[in-house]
Design a protein around this motif. Structure first.
Motif, PDB file in Angstrom:
ATOM      1  N   GLY A   9       0.836  -1.191   0.000  1.00 65.92           N
ATOM      2  CA  GLY A   9       0.000   0.000   0.000  1.00 65.92           C
ATOM      3  C   GLY A   9       0.873   1.243   0.000  1.00 65.92           C
ATOM      4  O   GLY A   9       2.093   1.187  -0.212  1.00 65.92           O
ATOM      5  N   LEU A  10       0.263   2.378   0.274  1.00 70.86           N
ATOM      6  CA  LEU A  10       0.996   3.639   0.213  1.00 70.86           C
ATOM      7  C   LEU A  10       2.138   3.701   1.218  1.00 70.86           C
ATOM      8  O   LEU A  10       3.241   4.140   0.891  1.00 70.86           O
ATOM      9  N   PRO A  34      -0.123  -4.193  -5.460  1.00 70.99           N
ATOM     10  CA  PRO A  34      -0.193  -2.770  -5.103  1.00 70.99           C
ATOM     11  C   PRO A  34      -1.625  -2.249  -5.129  1.00 70.99           C
ATOM     12  O   PRO A  34      -2.437  -2.654  -5.965  1.00 70.99           O
ATOM     13  N   ALA A  35      -1.922  -1.369  -4.189  1.00 70.88           N
ATOM     14  CA  ALA A  35      -3.214  -0.663  -4.147  1.00 70.88           C
ATOM     15  C   ALA A  35      -4.395  -1.605  -4.029  1.00 70.88           C
ATOM     16  O   ALA A  35      -5.464  -1.345  -4.574  1.00 70.88           O
ATOM     17  N   SER A  39      -5.559   1.818   0.152  1.00 72.99           N
ATOM     18  CA  SER A  39      -4.772   2.729  -0.671  1.00 72.99           C
ATOM     19  C   SER A  39      -5.405   3.000  -2.029  1.00 72.99           C
ATOM     20  O   SER A  39      -5.049   3.978  -2.688  1.00 72.99           O
ATOM     21  N   GLN A  40      -6.326   2.164  -2.472  1.00 81.41           N
ATOM     22  CA  GLN A  40      -6.963   2.409  -3.768  1.00 81.41           C
ATOM     23  C   GLN A  40      -8.269   3.171  -3.645  1.00 81.41           C
ATOM     24  O   GLN A  40      -8.673   3.865  -4.575  1.00 81.41           O
ATOM     25  N   THR A 201      -0.754   5.169  -6.020  1.00 83.23           N
ATOM     26  CA  THR A 201      -0.137   3.960  -5.477  1.00 83.23           C
ATOM     27  C   THR A 201       0.526   3.149  -6.581  1.00 83.23           C
ATOM     28  O   THR A 201       1.650   2.652  -6.416  1.00 83.23           O
ATOM     29  N   SER A 382       1.963   8.851   4.680  1.00 84.18           N
ATOM     30  CA  SER A 382       2.780   7.740   4.191  1.00 84.18           C
ATOM     31  C   SER A 382       4.222   8.148   3.910  1.00 84.18           C
ATOM     32  O   SER A 382       5.165   7.455   4.326  1.00 84.18           O
TER      33      SER A 382
END
Length: 410
Positions: A9-10, A34-35, A39-40, A201, A382
């Motif tokens: 994540g971030l 990722p994400a 975070s998304q 992200t 972050s």
């Protein structure tokens, strides 16, 4: 050193960049990619202007009214009432005046690092275009509530947060889509938002791969202290590292607990509806006092979201809450698209009762560091958290006192 970051994540990806920039050999592990989590789907605000923890007397006064409305700004799923009671007890304790004052001081210290850290990171990676610096609005539909809030705005100014008070005419000059229900607002010119949290992200992830950071899709089952640290992977297998950074958000708690750090981490389930392609309705993010939702003009479309539902990680989403957020938004925003044209999302904010993240070394070994529990401020904090983690790993004094963020403070 050979460093493994758990979480893409971030916070995890920003940490990977901060460590790679200091010459470390970095690998990121994540069970999805990722994400994949909060975070998304967050609101996209860089909300470094916020100085109040969620745990506060003001919030506690509102709780009874909120809980009478199962679709309101705060709700507890009935089946989760017993599991969440210890967390709620700590929330009440954190709201005591002396505890609150210390939490505010710590929160402000971290928030002051947030935008400089993001400016530095985005500039180094050529991603400054992903941050819009148009300020943010906090709007009111009640003149008495606005009058009562002026003391809080003065407090923010005392901490160095720029804040301009606007009347109804000035608000609608700034944001014509706001309805006549809005009678006043506070404008924070230094607030910012991103083009889209998923895009940011993913951009951090792609840039990390370009600078030599490796990625492995894997769920972590355990972290074993030693020299080196051993990381057990779900389904079998393991890997080793000189240092490990645990930044797995809402999924960090059991890994920390196995190392002897019982952290009161739970989740605030957040809901939103996004309208792809709907741009230009707002110029900047808007938060609606007492309503429990925000509206953000992402480059990918308008996002309306917020609210807090305490229900853990396992229960299914209740998108009647999302529809309720949208119904409120129609009272305050003109020309909203139809609800059914939107994309629904629910995610887990990893939250600590005192609203402060966990940043520091594990009880079991100094070679495992924690960076999780940022609640509503994961995007905001972050990059700053990553710099603090890098300093700890390098043996430098961190930029702020991390005692209030210690995993052992509980």
């Amino acid at each position: 050193m050979k460093i493994t970051v758990i979480g893409a994540g971030l916070v995890g990806l920003a940490s990977a960049h901060a460590l790679a920039a200091e010459g470390h050999d970095v690998t990121v592990l994540d069970r999805e990619g990722p994400a994949a989590g909060a975070s998304q789907g967050n609101a996209g605000w860089l909300a470094h202007t916020d100085i109040d923890p969620i745990a506060s007397p003001k919030m506690l006064r509102r709780v009874p009214r909120f809980l009478l409305d199962p679709l309101g700004p705060l709700a507890i799923r009935p089946s989760y009432l017993l599991p969440i009671l210890p967390w709620l007890t700590r929330l009440i304790w954190a709201s005591r005046p002396d505890n609150l004052a210390r939490s505010v001081e710590a929160l402000v210290s971290l928030q002051r690092l947030a935008m400089p850290a993001w400016t530095k990171l985005s500039g180094e990676l050529g991603l400054a275009r992903l941050i819009h610096r148009r300020g943010g609005l906090f709007v009111f539909d009640d003149a008495d509530a606005f009058a009562r809030a002026k003391g809080h705005f003065q407090k923010q100014r005392a901490f160095g947060v720029a804040c301009d008070l606007l009347d109804a005419v000035e608000v609608r000059q700034m944001e014509p889509a706001l309805s006549d229900r809005i009678v006043a607002a506070a404008f924070f010119p230094d607030a910012a938002h991103v083009t889209d949290p998923r895009e940011v992200t993913q951009a951090l992830f792609d840039a990390a791969l370009e600078r030599g950071v490796r990625f492995q899709k894997a769920a972590v089952s355990r972290i074993e202290p030693g020299s080196p640290v051993r990381i057990g992977l779900a389904g079998g297998g393991s890997r080793t590292a000189d240092k490990v950074v645990l930044a797995a958000g809402a999924w960090s708690k059991p890994l920390a607990a196995a190392l002897g750090d019982v952290v009161p981490l739970d989740t605030e389930r957040g809901y939103n509806v996004s309208f792809p392609g709907v741009t230009g309705l707002l110029n900047r993010p808007v938060s609606f006092d007492g309503q429990g939702f925000v509206a953000t003009p992402l480059d990918s479309g308008l996002r309306i979201g917020g609210a807090v539902e305490l229900g853990g990680l396992e229960l299914p989403p209740n998108h009647a809450r999302t529809r309720a957020l949208y119904a409120k938004a129609t009272r305050y925003l003109r020309d909203l698209p139809a609800f059914d044209s939107g994309t629904l999302w629910m995610g887990f904010r990893p939250s600590i009762p005192d609203s402060l993240p966990v940043i520091g070394r594990s009880r079991a070994t100094p070679d495992v560091l924690y960076a999780f529990g940022h609640g509503h401020y994961g995007l905001t904090q972050s990059a700053a958290t990553a710099d603090l983690v890098a300093a700890l790993i390098a043996g430098r004094a961190p930029a702020i006192d991390l005692a209030r963020f210690s995993p052992q403070r509980f």
